[in-house]
Enzyme design. Structure first.
Site, PDB file in Angstrom:
ATOM      1  CD  GLU A  90      -2.733  -1.395   2.410  1.00  0.00           C
ATOM      2  OE1 GLU A  90      -2.657  -0.512   3.279  1.00  0.00           O
ATOM      3  OE2 GLU A  90      -3.465  -2.395   2.511  1.00  0.00           O
ATOM      4  CD  GLU A 192      -3.116  -8.754   0.141  1.00  0.00           C
ATOM      5  OE1 GLU A 192      -3.821  -8.004   0.857  1.00  0.00           O
ATOM      6  OE2 GLU A 192      -1.893  -8.721   0.131  1.00  0.00           O
TER       7      GLU A 192
END
Length: 217
Positions: A90, A192
């Site tokens: 991220e 994910e």
């Protein structure tokens, strides 16, 4: 029609009451999971999985991304890791660090080039995980739509697709935008997905029940 060829789970360690490594391997095996995603290159964790039938995908820690702009550093890092590599976690939403953001693509390119030199580029893939909240609209998206529960769905005037859940819309958004950037032949895979039972969303959304509903659906 899309199919699921394998199923894995994230193995985070920044928690308390962790089971032993042997218990983790046994649990994943009993659940018929074939892959696990770890957030560092802990040698003890990596050594627990050989001969288990479970493949390991590792993350390059965010703090290492700038150093991997050096091709030799990228090559050396590759020599210690297996199956799949996620560069950072991220990066574009985890603190707004300009150095990380400007280094990411070059670091990924160098890791891929070093894998090519080792003859491993076809079996060890390089990616980077990003929050798709970059694309979402939390005001107009219903909870049912996000949880895969029954709802009227939404249409996309560009692709002419009508989706009844947010995950499909997120995938479609990625496909459309990389196509507009000239990479329409790149395969998109979901690496994910999940739902938090506790965290930084509104309290009404982050519940064990919602997490069960999302994962079940």
């Amino acid at each position: 029609m899309a199919t699921i060829t394998s199923l894995g789970i994230n193995y985070g360690q920044v928690v308390d009451n962790l089971p032993s490594l042997a218990e983790v391997v046994t649990l994943l095996t009993l659940l018929n999971l074939t892959k696990t995603h770890i957030y560092d290159t802990n040698p003890q964790v990596l050594s627990a999985f050989p001969n288990s039938g479970i493949k390991v995908i590792v993350i390059v820690p965010n703090e290492m991304i700038p150093s991997l702009k050096d091709p030799q550093q990228a090559l050396q890092w590759d020599l210690t890791n297996i199956t799949g590599i996620t560069a950072g976690n991220e990066v574009f939403t985890g603190g707004n660090n300009p150095l990380l953001m400007s280094s990411l693509v070059e670091a990924m390119t160098n890791i891929h080039d070093s894998l090519t030199c080792l003859g491993l580029a076809s079996c060890i893939h390089i990616s980077s995980a990003n929050l798709l909240s970059l694309l979402d609209d939390p005001v107009r998206v219903s909870l049912d739509y996000a949880l895969f529960d029954p709802n009227p769905g939404m249409g996309d005037p560009d692709s002419r697709l009508h989706c009844d859940n947010m995950l499909y819309v997120q995938v479609n958004a990625v496909v459309v935008w990389i196509g507009k950037l000239g990479f329409g032949d790149v395969e998109v895979r979901v690496s994910e997905t999940g739902w938090p039972s506790k965290g930084d969303l509104h309290e009404v959304e982050t519940t064990v029940e919602n997490a069960k509903t999302y994962n079940k659906n």
